[in-house]
Design a protein around this motif. Sequence first.
Motif, PDB file in Angstrom:
ATOM      1  N   MET A 158       1.065  -1.412   0.252  1.00  0.00           N
ATOM      2  CA  MET A 158      -0.199  -0.229   0.021  1.00  0.00           C
ATOM      3  C   MET A 158       1.535   0.964  -0.065  1.00  0.00           C
ATOM      4  O   MET A 158       0.825   2.622  -1.091  1.00  0.00           O
ATOM      5  N   THR A 159       1.590   0.827   0.836  1.00  0.00           N
ATOM      6  CA  THR A 159       2.569   2.541   0.803  1.00  0.00           C
ATOM      7  C   THR A 159       3.555   2.041  -0.403  1.00  0.00           C
ATOM      8  O   THR A 159       3.696   3.711  -0.355  1.00  0.00           O
ATOM      9  N   GLY A 160       3.548   1.797  -1.135  1.00  0.00           N
ATOM     10  CA  GLY A 160       4.187   2.204  -2.303  1.00  0.00           C
ATOM     11  C   GLY A 160       3.679   2.264  -3.110  1.00  0.00           C
ATOM     12  O   GLY A 160       4.060   3.000  -4.248  1.00  0.00           O
ATOM     13  N   ALA A 161       2.280   1.998  -3.710  1.00  0.00           N
ATOM     14  CA  ALA A 161       1.502   2.074  -4.284  1.00  0.00           C
ATOM     15  C   ALA A 161       1.585   3.805  -4.164  1.00  0.00           C
ATOM     16  O   ALA A 161       1.060   4.772  -5.047  1.00  0.00           O
ATOM     17  N   TYR A 162       1.267   4.455  -2.750  1.00  0.00           N
ATOM     18  CA  TYR A 162       0.676   5.811  -3.145  1.00  0.00           C
ATOM     19  C   TYR A 162       2.124   6.741  -2.655  1.00  0.00           C
ATOM     20  O   TYR A 162       2.172   7.304  -3.636  1.00  0.00           O
ATOM     21  N   GLU A 163       3.174   6.073  -2.963  1.00  0.00           N
ATOM     22  CA  GLU A 163       4.359   6.824  -3.155  1.00  0.00           C
ATOM     23  C   GLU A 163       4.965   7.244  -4.779  1.00  0.00           C
ATOM     24  O   GLU A 163       5.328   7.969  -5.209  1.00  0.00           O
ATOM     25  N   LEU A 164       4.193   5.704  -5.406  1.00  0.00           N
ATOM     26  CA  LEU A 164       4.141   5.778  -6.566  1.00  0.00           C
ATOM     27  C   LEU A 164       3.209   6.701  -7.528  1.00  0.00           C
ATOM     28  O   LEU A 164       3.656   7.807  -8.195  1.00  0.00           O
ATOM     29  N   ARG A 165       2.325   6.762  -7.108  1.00  0.00           N
ATOM     30  CA  ARG A 165       1.065   8.123  -7.438  1.00  0.00           C
ATOM     31  C   ARG A 165       1.636   9.129  -6.917  1.00  0.00           C
ATOM     32  O   ARG A 165       1.406   9.843  -7.623  1.00  0.00           O
ATOM     33  N   ALA A 166       2.302   9.495  -5.922  1.00  0.00           N
ATOM     34  CA  ALA A 166       2.862  10.866  -5.561  1.00  0.00           C
ATOM     35  C   ALA A 166       3.827  11.109  -6.222  1.00  0.00           C
ATOM     36  O   ALA A 166       3.881  12.534  -7.203  1.00  0.00           O
ATOM     37  N   ALA A 167       4.902   9.796  -6.660  1.00  0.00           N
ATOM     38  CA  ALA A 167       6.444  10.327  -7.577  1.00  0.00           C
ATOM     39  C   ALA A 167       5.518  11.068  -9.061  1.00  0.00           C
ATOM     40  O   ALA A 167       5.754  11.796 -10.146  1.00  0.00           O
ATOM     41  N   ALA A 168       4.409  10.219  -9.755  1.00  0.00           N
ATOM     42  CA  ALA A 168       3.928  10.103 -10.774  1.00  0.00           C
ATOM     43  C   ALA A 168       3.426  11.145 -11.099  1.00  0.00           C
ATOM     44  O   ALA A 168       3.292  12.579 -12.363  1.00  0.00           O
ATOM     45  N   ARG A 169       2.331  12.188  -9.895  1.00  0.00           N
ATOM     46  CA  ARG A 169       1.828  13.214 -10.150  1.00  0.00           C
ATOM     47  C   ARG A 169       2.808  14.292  -9.981  1.00  0.00           C
ATOM     48  O   ARG A 169       1.998  15.711 -11.066  1.00  0.00           O
ATOM     49  N   GLU A 170       3.698  14.485  -9.166  1.00  0.00           N
ATOM     50  CA  GLU A 170       4.714  14.970  -9.807  1.00  0.00           C
ATOM     51  C   GLU A 170       5.513  15.312 -10.807  1.00  0.00           C
ATOM     52  O   GLU A 170       5.488  16.381 -11.306  1.00  0.00           O
ATOM     53  N   ARG A 171       5.324  14.662 -12.196  1.00  0.00           N
ATOM     54  CA  ARG A 171       5.818  14.276 -13.657  1.00  0.00           C
ATOM     55  C   ARG A 171       4.632  14.752 -14.257  1.00  0.00           C
ATOM     56  O   ARG A 171       4.959  15.082 -14.937  1.00  0.00           O
ATOM     57  N   GLY A 172       3.714  15.242 -13.298  1.00  0.00           N
ATOM     58  CA  GLY A 172       2.065  15.712 -14.495  1.00  0.00           C
ATOM     59  C   GLY A 172       1.456  14.726 -15.199  1.00  0.00           C
ATOM     60  O   GLY A 172       0.592  14.629 -15.699  1.00  0.00           O
ATOM     61  N   LEU A 173       1.264  13.185 -14.573  1.00  0.00           N
ATOM     62  CA  LEU A 173       0.759  12.287 -14.819  1.00  0.00           C
ATOM     63  C   LEU A 173      -0.268  12.024 -13.997  1.00  0.00           C
ATOM     64  O   LEU A 173      -0.268  13.264 -12.632  1.00  0.00           O
ATOM     65  N   ASP A 174      -1.835  11.294 -14.638  1.00  0.00           N
ATOM     66  CA  ASP A 174      -2.644  11.693 -14.104  1.00  0.00           C
ATOM     67  C   ASP A 174      -2.838  10.318 -13.217  1.00  0.00           C
ATOM     68  O   ASP A 174      -3.112   9.214 -14.041  1.00  0.00           O
ATOM     69  N   ALA A 175      -2.316  10.432 -12.217  1.00  0.00           N
ATOM     70  CA  ALA A 175      -1.936   8.870 -11.728  1.00  0.00           C
ATOM     71  C   ALA A 175      -3.170   8.749 -10.232  1.00  0.00           C
ATOM     72  O   ALA A 175      -3.910   9.520  -9.605  1.00  0.00           O
ATOM     73  N   ALA A 176      -3.498   7.715 -10.315  1.00  0.00           N
ATOM     74  CA  ALA A 176      -4.500   7.271  -9.693  1.00  0.00           C
ATOM     75  C   ALA A 176      -4.601   5.688  -8.754  1.00  0.00           C
ATOM     76  O   ALA A 176      -3.902   5.239  -9.268  1.00  0.00           O
ATOM     77  N   VAL A 177      -4.416   5.377  -7.222  1.00  0.00           N
ATOM     78  CA  VAL A 177      -4.415   4.114  -5.958  1.00  0.00           C
ATOM     79  C   VAL A 177      -5.579   3.677  -6.607  1.00  0.00           C
ATOM     80  O   VAL A 177      -6.644   4.341  -6.389  1.00  0.00           O
ATOM     81  N   VAL A 178      -5.353   2.223  -6.841  1.00  0.00           N
ATOM     82  CA  VAL A 178      -7.110   1.417  -6.623  1.00  0.00           C
ATOM     83  C   VAL A 178      -6.952   0.711  -5.486  1.00  0.00           C
ATOM     84  O   VAL A 178      -5.962  -0.308  -4.928  1.00  0.00           O
ATOM     85  N   PRO A 179      -7.133   0.856  -4.356  1.00  0.00           N
ATOM     86  CA  PRO A 179      -7.329   0.113  -3.556  1.00  0.00           C
ATOM     87  C   PRO A 179      -8.369  -0.821  -3.362  1.00  0.00           C
ATOM     88  O   PRO A 179      -9.645  -0.877  -3.393  1.00  0.00           O
ATOM     89  N   THR A 180      -7.416  -2.081  -2.818  1.00  0.00           N
ATOM     90  CA  THR A 180      -8.263  -3.236  -2.891  1.00  0.00           C
ATOM     91  C   THR A 180      -8.476  -3.431  -0.797  1.00  0.00           C
ATOM     92  O   THR A 180      -8.526  -5.006  -0.893  1.00  0.00           O
ATOM     93  N   GLY A 181      -7.862  -2.984  -0.180  1.00  0.00           N
ATOM     94  CA  GLY A 181      -8.114  -3.252   1.413  1.00  0.00           C
ATOM     95  C   GLY A 181      -7.873  -1.823   1.690  1.00  0.00           C
ATOM     96  O   GLY A 181      -8.442  -0.688   1.826  1.00  0.00           O
ATOM     97  N   GLN A 182      -8.921  -2.076   3.568  1.00  0.00           N
ATOM     98  CA  GLN A 182      -9.628  -1.066   4.004  1.00  0.00           C
ATOM     99  C   GLN A 182      -8.187  -0.055   4.342  1.00  0.00           C
ATOM    100  O   GLN A 182      -9.163   1.171   4.163  1.00  0.00           O
ATOM    101  N   THR A 183      -7.079  -0.378   4.342  1.00  0.00           N
ATOM    102  CA  THR A 183      -6.215   0.677   4.595  1.00  0.00           C
ATOM    103  C   THR A 183      -6.300   1.985   3.707  1.00  0.00           C
ATOM    104  O   THR A 183      -6.852   3.381   3.629  1.00  0.00           O
TER     105      THR A 183
END
Length: 335
Positions: A158-183
């Motif tokens: 989960m941490t990796g998914a959100y850190e990747l989203r942050a890095a992608a958004r910093e580059r101007g990409l339209d990025a989203a996390v697909v949550p599959t668990g309670q957190t």
Amino acid sequence: MRVAILAHEQFPDDAKTAVGVLRYSDHDAVAVLDRERAGQRVRDHLPDVQDAPIVAEMDDAPECDALLIGIAPIGGGFEESWRPDVAAALRRGCDVVAGLHYLLGEDEQFRALAEEHAGEIRDVRRPPEDLTVASGTAGDVDARVVLTVGTDCSSGKMTGAYELRAAARERGLDAAVVPTGQTGIMISGRGIAIDRVISDFAAGATERLVTAAADHDVLFVEGQGALAHPAYSGVTTAILHGAQPDSLVLCHVAGRQRVGGYERFELPDPGSYAQLYESMAAPVSGATVDAGFLNTAALDRDEADQRLDAYEQALDAPVTDPVRDGAAAVLDAVL
């Protein structure tokens, strides 16, 4: 939303839901409930997340809108020692948000208190009722689909998914996390807890999440469990096949050699684990392990660097600790 987070006797090491909400959610955390650490503050333990006081019970928490259950125990059970705090929150008119397999909305006491005091109980692990089997269409989406997978539970998916989203958004990409668990659901306010879904529909639920978010440039699907886990491999396989990812990121905790909570089972070495994931993905999506994340929180900088180098050699792919060093190099690899 102003929230208190219940993490009794587990904060921070064994309260991954609490830590995830503190690190990635837009919620304003007014307190963390932990009897053993009452009087301390979050920053005494985690300097890189939003700060809040740690209090002994809900009655000590400031005014808030909701109480979040910030612990995800094995099996998703409800600890009876939490009952007074949940009841206190409902009596204050607060909502209660839980990600347990024990559904608080079906508890007679909690349901009565919620009705009496106009609070809402949100069991985020309760799946939709109209799920179906997968149709094998997630691979048709235009978005780049990246799935974080693990060598074990609680390995940083989960941490990796959100850190990747942050890095992608910093580059101007339209990025989203697909949550599959309670957190992830508590952080994002959407998603499906795949481990609560009927097994025949688990891949279909994952597919639904991916296709519903297809209008983004890149999707980071939050993995669950681990493919060789003696208890949770089923949900891992369902997500791997339902998401039909383009790329995989293998997450691992530095130094972990046995399955957490199942110490009689050794973890396969990282290189073998990567091959196992690729073999399972091959008939459906052909995804490869293109990078890795390594949790080095328990290590000093020098030892962390040594472990990162060794993990990178084992995978023959770029590796970072996403919390310590960011996810830029891993993002390059998966894009």
